[in-house]
Design an enzyme around this catalytic site. Structure first.
Site, PDB file in Angstrom:
ATOM      1  N   CYS B  87       0.835  -1.204   0.000  1.00 13.45           N
ATOM      2  CA  CYS B  87       0.000   0.000   0.000  1.00 13.45           C
ATOM      3  C   CYS B  87       0.873   1.259   0.000  1.00 13.45           C
ATOM      4  O   CYS B  87       1.522   1.538  -0.992  1.00 13.45           O
ATOM      5  CB  CYS B  87      -0.967  -0.048   1.183  1.00 13.45           C
ATOM      6  SG  CYS B  87      -2.343   1.101   1.000  1.00 13.45           S
ATOM      7  N   HIS B 204      -3.605  -5.631   0.985  1.00 18.07           N
ATOM      8  CA  HIS B 204      -2.932  -5.854   2.271  1.00 18.07           C
ATOM      9  C   HIS B 204      -2.950  -7.329   2.663  1.00 18.07           C
ATOM     10  O   HIS B 204      -3.841  -7.762   3.397  1.00 18.07           O
ATOM     11  CB  HIS B 204      -3.653  -5.073   3.368  1.00 18.07           C
ATOM     12  CG  HIS B 204      -3.429  -3.602   3.335  1.00 18.07           C
ATOM     13  ND1 HIS B 204      -2.358  -3.003   3.958  1.00 18.07           N
ATOM     14  CD2 HIS B 204      -4.143  -2.600   2.778  1.00 18.07           C
ATOM     15  CE1 HIS B 204      -2.421  -1.687   3.786  1.00 18.07           C
ATOM     16  NE2 HIS B 204      -3.500  -1.405   3.066  1.00 18.07           N
ATOM     17  N   GLU B 206      -1.224  -8.689   4.854  1.00 15.57           N
ATOM     18  CA  GLU B 206      -1.061  -8.802   6.311  1.00 15.57           C
ATOM     19  C   GLU B 206      -2.395  -8.656   7.043  1.00 15.57           C
ATOM     20  O   GLU B 206      -2.496  -8.973   8.218  1.00 15.57           O
ATOM     21  CB  GLU B 206      -0.023  -7.778   6.812  1.00 15.57           C
ATOM     22  CG  GLU B 206      -0.523  -6.356   7.042  1.00 15.57           C
ATOM     23  CD  GLU B 206      -0.716  -5.522   5.776  1.00 15.57           C
ATOM     24  OE1 GLU B 206      -0.744  -6.094   4.667  1.00 15.57           O
ATOM     25  OE2 GLU B 206      -0.856  -4.295   5.899  1.00 15.57           O
TER      26      GLU B 206
END
Lengths: 746, 232
Positions: B87, B204, B206
């Site tokens: 990002c 994302h 994560e």
């Protein structure tokens, strides 16, 4: 006492009136000071005694709310936010606050700084904000100004919160003409702190240095608190400079630096600067510590030259805090803030006595006993005149049954799904970061309330903002009760136990007896419900003067309910149907009464009747029995019945899951349009596995809660309501999803 | 075991998420690196996390590229050290010139946060070896400036060199205008540099590491990374 500066206007009663003080209040100041206040002092008194800071017209009523409970670590009003013990050695700080007036004239910055302000209230207590919510009210979407406000407010909340890095987990958006010109923008923050690591907003210990940290001070937002304490009018546009400008980046640094500074152990007390800036933070901290404080305003980092004491004290520049350090350890604190590239400047010290003294250019510009300025001290407290509004006679006797109710219920359901109050708010919440911090278990739109897990524990937090202003308008007491029980029911439907509330009380001008009667009644209702549910009030905010030239907004006491989910992996429950063959069960009270419903508004364009039915004792039984059933693993989906009634609840469960269902509502008593569209309280739709049916029925029977099997989930692409008709899922999903994007032309 | 470093810029806000994913889900060794740090000698893999570095006031990533640590990140990457920008991290890597192309505002000029589908385009990379070509992953996005742009020649080079790892698609893996929600050139969601050691991606992974959060589709990306580091 030094003489006032030559350029400063002479202080007279007239000038005091212009500052929003009344004659009696000005007299009190002159009497207690024993002299005419200086211009700077007048400014300080006027903001500190504004409705916004002093709660002068509400505190007497607020004190009647239940404010004690075994889980409360800090009582209402004692610190910046309420603090609840959630077990595992953790405390949860949470609070909701309004930013209505700034948002009415400058929606982007108004909403953004509302978000910034409420997060500061949380981290100034040492808690890290981990979730935020909001509650928004606008006029009719057909009005281009309303669409402008919605766009600006959503961008403001998004840009500030996204950059700050806290997810929005739930919220609500309502549209009604009553909010035309005076939108409501209420923002809530939830933070977590280890027990024993909380900070207090106190200044004590003579000789301890006072440090201003964060952003520099400019001329923005001067008299913002006073602006918030008067009605919106055509003049309001000129108050645009009273709206502060937010900087989420600096706020993020301030958060990290402040939590790090607290870890040094060198901090005595910490208070954020919101309304009334340095004046408010310094006097509140001083009054709490019952000592004095000396502040040298020349040392305050300023954005521009030539700022006067008056301006420096009243500036509402954002992203600043006041920190009191242990003497000799101030450098440790300064080092932390400087690491984060923030100002940290010693501007004063705690002194003997009881006065706050503000110096500039070698002169005392203001010297006031701190106690004069604060709530519970010298700030005025009023009990206002009340009068039951005349309209209630008409609305409560309105003959709803005499209306011509359309026979095509399927068409009515489609029209309701087309109402922006019911339609999906995806357009709004997709502009908010809802997943940062990797805790979000259910995001906005997917559940009755927002759920986050708490890392390193089995627990989850569940929260919801709620209030139906239409109900409060039609029956203030019952409307206040419903706001609380409905937010609790949402929490229970998500698998949580309601713990405590924060509230944001949005009302009209308190000097109007009808407004005050409504305020008092609504608070009474909230108190009834909070006592029954054992969810004390931990604090919040009062916003009066929410009026436009047409009159007051719907009275809107927004409730922010906090709950705890014991086992977030096992108990979290969502509204969508889960599997074909599961049984759909209606739990709760009879579906009767159409007063105050979205149906009446959408189909008949009426806000009439009494607020929906509510029996609080029954509601408590419903919530207890449902939570037990969820914890026992019987409930596969749960969805509260709210705006639009049972028909909309069922439609949403189908839309969210893309699974069809067949239901037969013949077992529910009442006429078809009441069963479908009544917003009677204490109703929930759940699904269960077929094998559990008899056990589940017996469970609810033990509690005296009717559990009526109304149908089953299937693999079709239709929601079929026997004897009424059927809804094509694809078609209603498209309607539901497209209303707001179409209106906003995106 | 390999050492991961997660860079913390002022304004980073996915730094803790990346740390949590590596430390607590993948059981990897990980530490934070302050933006003023310049010693990367004990780091095997760098994460440039999401957020709003320096407030992103000028242009996303435009200021962060000048921070002290970024000078070292460039040297690290040029020597073949593996770097992953997620990002805002992707935006910073573009600004730093480690990956070709540029980021524009989303084509609808609004911030978008939602779960999207991305298709795996290439499994010969160290970041995707545990995935199947054509596999569709469900991963959250959350950005206002994720509209990837590159000129025609640049795009041809990306494709010729197999640098595109992920594209936005529908749930079935089809490229559609609707699925390409931010208007990215050629639906690009993630690319590497020519050397294949630097990845930039807008989604994302994560945030998609645990079932309770709705998706575990980010895990195979980190599995791939850990696997390649253990071999190396």
């Amino acid at each position: 006492m030094a003489t006032s500066h030559a350029q400063e206007p002479e202080v007279t009663l007239e000038l005091a009136l212009e500052h929003g003080l009344n004659e009696e209040e000005y007299g009190w100041i002159v009497d207690k000071l024993g002299r005419t206040p200086t211009f700077t002092e007048l400014g300080v008194y006027s903001v500190m005694w504004s409705e916004h800071c002093s709660y002068k017209n509400s505190i007497v009523e607020l004190k009647k709310l239940p404010r004690d409970g075994e889980h409360l670590l800090v009582g209402a009003g004692e610190e910046n936010a309420g603090l609840v013990d959630i077990g595992d050695g953790l405390g949860c700080a949470f609070k909701i606050e309004s930013h209505n007036h700034p948002s009415a004239v400058e929606p982007y910055q108004g909403a953004a700084t509302g978000v910034g302000g409420i997060h500061r209230d949380i981290f100034t207590m040492g808690a890290r904000p981990i979730a935020s919510l909001n509650s928004l009210r606008f006029g009719d979407m057909k009005n281009p100004r309303v669409r402008y406000l919605l766009d600006g407010v959503v961008r403001g909340i998004g840009d500030y919160g996204n950059s700050f890095g806290v997810p929005v987990i739930a919220g609500e958006v309502y549209f009604d003409e009553s909010y035309e010109g005076n939108p409501l923008v209420n923002a809530m923050s939830i933070g977590i702190v280890k027990a024993g690591e909380t900070a207090s907003a106190i200044a004590e210990g003579i000789g301890n240095p006072v440090i201003i940290v964060g952003a520099s001070t400019g001329r923005d937002g001067i008299h913002g608190a006073t602006f918030a304490s008067e009605e919106i009018s055509e003049e309001s546009e000129k108050k645009r400079p009273s709206v502060q400008v937010g900087d989420p980046f600096t706020e993020k640094l301030l958060l990290e630096a402040s939590l790090e500074a607290l870890k040094t152990g060198a901090v005595v007390g910490m208070q954020d600067m919101g309304a009334a800036g340095i004046a408010c933070s310094s006097s509140e901290m001083t009054a709490k510590g019952q000592q004095g404080m000396r502040v040298d305003l020349d040392k305050v980092p300023a954005r521009e030259d030539g700022m006067t004491a008056y301006e420096l004290l009243l500036s509402e520049s954002q992203e600043r805090m006041l920190v009191v350090a242990h003497k000799g350890r101030e450098q440790e604190i300064i080092d932390v803030y400087e690491k984060w590239d923030l100002h940290a400047v010693v501007v004063g010290e705690v002194v003997d006595g009881d006065k706050v003294t503000y110096w500039k250019e070698g002169e005392v510009k203001a010297e006031i006993p701190a106690d004069h300025l604060v709530l519970g001290g010298g700030a005025p407290q009023y009990i206002r005149e009340t009068k039951k509004p005349a309209y209630l006679e008409e609305t409560q006797n309105f003959d709803i049954e005499g209306l011509d109710h359309p026979a095509d219920h399927i068409d009515t359901i489609k029209k309701l799904l087309n109402s922006p109050n019911i339609a999906s708010k995806r357009w709004v919440h997709e502009q908010y970061d809802t997943t940062v911090r990797t805790n979000t278990v259910t995001a906005p739109g997917a559940s009755d309330s927002g759920v986050i897990r708490i890392k390193d524990t089995k627990k989850g937090l569940v929260a919801k903002t709620d209030c139906n202003g239409r109900y409060v308008y039609l029956n203030p007491r019952k409307g206040g009760q419903i706001a609380v029980v409905e937010s609790a029911r949402n929490v229970v439907c998500s698998g949580g136990k309601p713990m405590a509330i924060t509230n944001c009380l949005n009302f009209g001008n308190p000097y109007k007896p009808e407004v005050y009667w409504t305020f008092k009644e609504a608070l009474g209702g909230m108190g009834d419900a909070c006592r029954a549910l054992n969810t004390p009030v931990t604090g919040g905010n009062v916003s009066f003067y929410n009026e436009n030239p047409e009159g007051a907004i719907f009275p809107s006491p927004i409730i922010g309910m906090l709950g705890v989910i014991e086992d977030v992996e096992k108990h979290t429950t969502t509204p969508e149907f889960k599997a074909e063959g599961e049984i759909i069960v209606y739990l709760g009270a009879d579906r009767k009464g159409l007063g105050g419903t979205e149906y009446l508004k959408v189909i008949h364009n009426l806000t009439q009747g009494d607020a929906p039915e509510l029996n609080i004792d029954f509601e408590v039984k419903l919530q207890e029995s449902l939570l037990e059933a969820i914890k026992a693993g019987f409930i596969t989906a749960a969805h509260d019945i709210a705006d639009g009634g049972l028909a909309i609840t069922l439609a949403e469960m189908a839309i969210f899951s893309k699974l069809g269902a067949t239901v037969d509502l013949a077992k529910l008593t009442g006429s078809a349009h009441e069963v479908l569209f009544s917003e009677a309280q204490s109703g929930v739709v759940v699904t269960i596995r077929e094998a559990d049916l008899s056990t589940v029925k017996a469970h609810f029977e033990n509690f005296g809660v009717p559990a009526i099997e109304i149908g089953s989930v299937n693999g079709s692409d239709k929601l079929e309501i026997k004897g009424i008709g059927s809804l094509d899922l694809k078609e209603i999903s498209e309607t539901y999803e497209s209303v707001i994007p179409n209106a906003m032309n995106t | 075991m390999a050492n991961f470093g997660v860079i913390v810029f002022p304004g980073s806000n996915c730094d803790h998420d990346a740390y949590h994913a590596l430390k607590h889900v993948m059981n990897a060794d990980v530490k934070f690196l302050w933006h003023k740090d310049t010693d990367l000698s004990d780091i095997d893999f760098l994460i440039v996390p999401g957020g709003f570095s320096y407030g992103d006031y000028l242009r996303s990533g435009a200021i962060a590229r000048f921070s002290p640590i970024m000078q070292e990140v460039v040297k690290f990457a040029e020597k073949g050290g593996p770097v992953m920008g997620i990002c805002n991290g992707f935006q910073i890597l573009l600004e730093a010139g480690l990956i070709p192309g540029a980021m524009m505002h989303n084509n609808k000029l609004r911030f978008v946060c939602k779960s999207v589908n991305i298709r795996v385009e290439n499994t010969e990379s160290m970041f995707t070896s545990h995935l199947k070509k054509g596999q569709v992953l469900n991963i959250p996005v959350s950005h206002g400036e994720g509209n990837y742009f590159i000129d025609d020649d640049g795009l041809k080079a990306l494709n010729d060199n197999n640098q595109v790892l992920f594209r936005y698609t529908d749930a079935e893996g089809n490229l559609t205008d609707e699925a390409n929600f931010n208007g990215s050139r050629d639906s690009i969601a993630g690319i590497t540099n020519v050397g294949g050691n630097v990845l930039g991606m807008m989604p994302h992974p994560e945030r998609a590491m645990e079932k309770i959060l709705g998706s575990e589709d980010g895990k195979p990306i980190f599995d791939s990374i850990l696997n390649s580091l253990s071999i190396a």
